[in-house]
Design a protein around this motif. Structure first.
Motif, PDB file in Angstrom:
ATOM      1  N   TYR A 171      -9.756  -6.197   5.806  1.00  0.00           N
ATOM      2  CA  TYR A 171      -9.664  -4.840   6.369  1.00  0.00           C
ATOM      3  C   TYR A 171      -8.355  -4.666   7.223  1.00  0.00           C
ATOM      4  O   TYR A 171      -8.422  -5.716   8.188  1.00  0.00           O
ATOM      5  N   THR A 228      -7.934   3.691   0.006  1.00  0.00           N
ATOM      6  CA  THR A 228      -8.560   3.555   1.131  1.00  0.00           C
ATOM      7  C   THR A 228     -10.073   2.993   0.908  1.00  0.00           C
ATOM      8  O   THR A 228     -10.426   1.987   1.706  1.00  0.00           O
ATOM      9  N   ILE A 250      -4.250   1.626   5.543  1.00  0.00           N
ATOM     10  CA  ILE A 250      -4.807   2.868   5.097  1.00  0.00           C
ATOM     11  C   ILE A 250      -3.639   3.897   5.749  1.00  0.00           C
ATOM     12  O   ILE A 250      -3.517   4.611   5.027  1.00  0.00           O
ATOM     13  N   ASN A 255       1.011  -1.314   0.070  1.00  0.00           N
ATOM     14  CA  ASN A 255      -0.038   0.042  -0.172  1.00  0.00           C
ATOM     15  C   ASN A 255       0.774   1.269  -0.050  1.00  0.00           C
ATOM     16  O   ASN A 255       0.538   2.104  -0.747  1.00  0.00           O
ATOM     17  N   GLU A 275      -9.509  -0.620   0.260  1.00  0.00           N
ATOM     18  CA  GLU A 275      -9.379  -1.353   1.728  1.00  0.00           C
ATOM     19  C   GLU A 275     -10.576  -1.750   2.527  1.00  0.00           C
ATOM     20  O   GLU A 275     -10.638  -2.907   2.980  1.00  0.00           O
ATOM     21  N   SER A 318      -0.974   3.724   3.339  1.00  0.00           N
ATOM     22  CA  SER A 318      -1.385   4.657   2.009  1.00  0.00           C
ATOM     23  C   SER A 318      -1.276   5.991   2.247  1.00  0.00           C
ATOM     24  O   SER A 318      -0.799   6.877   1.282  1.00  0.00           O
TER      25      SER A 318
END
Length: 142
Positions: A112, A98, A117, A59, A101, A120
């Protein structure tokens, strides 16, 4: 040059530079994600902290390198609102990653993970930082 042919807005050399740079970023993304999946993750699977880092590394790479594709074009073309475009491009990449995800669309994410996140976000922020660094460097040299 023939008077009937319009003058190109952006030289072919500049387009080729952007295309080559973005092709390199795409190859780097796939290469590093594959290396992470086949080498790093298995090597560090038994160590919880490093397992988490190698789990969210794709990510970080995706956010950074895809955002840098926008930065590459902006730095080479120098559009009027380049800073806004760089920030907007990086933000859009972060938002898409996001959403992916939270609700997987392409099968890249199987469950998840908040660290994905965060990774990222860090990748998108790094791309913005690189844009700012390159912009300042260009101002100094010109």
């Amino acid at each position: 040059m023939d008077a009937t042919q319009p003058t190109p807005k952006f030289p072919v050399k500049g387009r080729k530079r952007i295309l080559a740079g973005n092709a390199f970023l795409l190859a780097l993304l796939f290469g590093l994600v594959s290396f992470n999946k086949s080498v790093l993750r298995p090597a560090f699977h038994d160590q919880p902290f490093l397992d988490t880092l190698t789990g969210c590394f794709p990510n970080l790479l995706a956010a950074l390198l895809i955002s840098l594709a926008f930065v590459n074009a902006i730095v080479n073309r120098k559009p009027r609102h380049g800073r806004l475009l760089a920030y907007l491009g990086s933000s859009i990449v972060f938002i898409i990653l996001t959403i992916e995800e939270l609700k997987p669309m392409w099968g890249a994410s199987t469950y998840y993970d908040v660290y994905d996140i965060v990774a990222s976000a860090v990748g998108s922020l790094l791309a913005i930082g690189i844009f700012e660094w390159l912009s300042r460097k260009q101002k100094i040299t010109s």
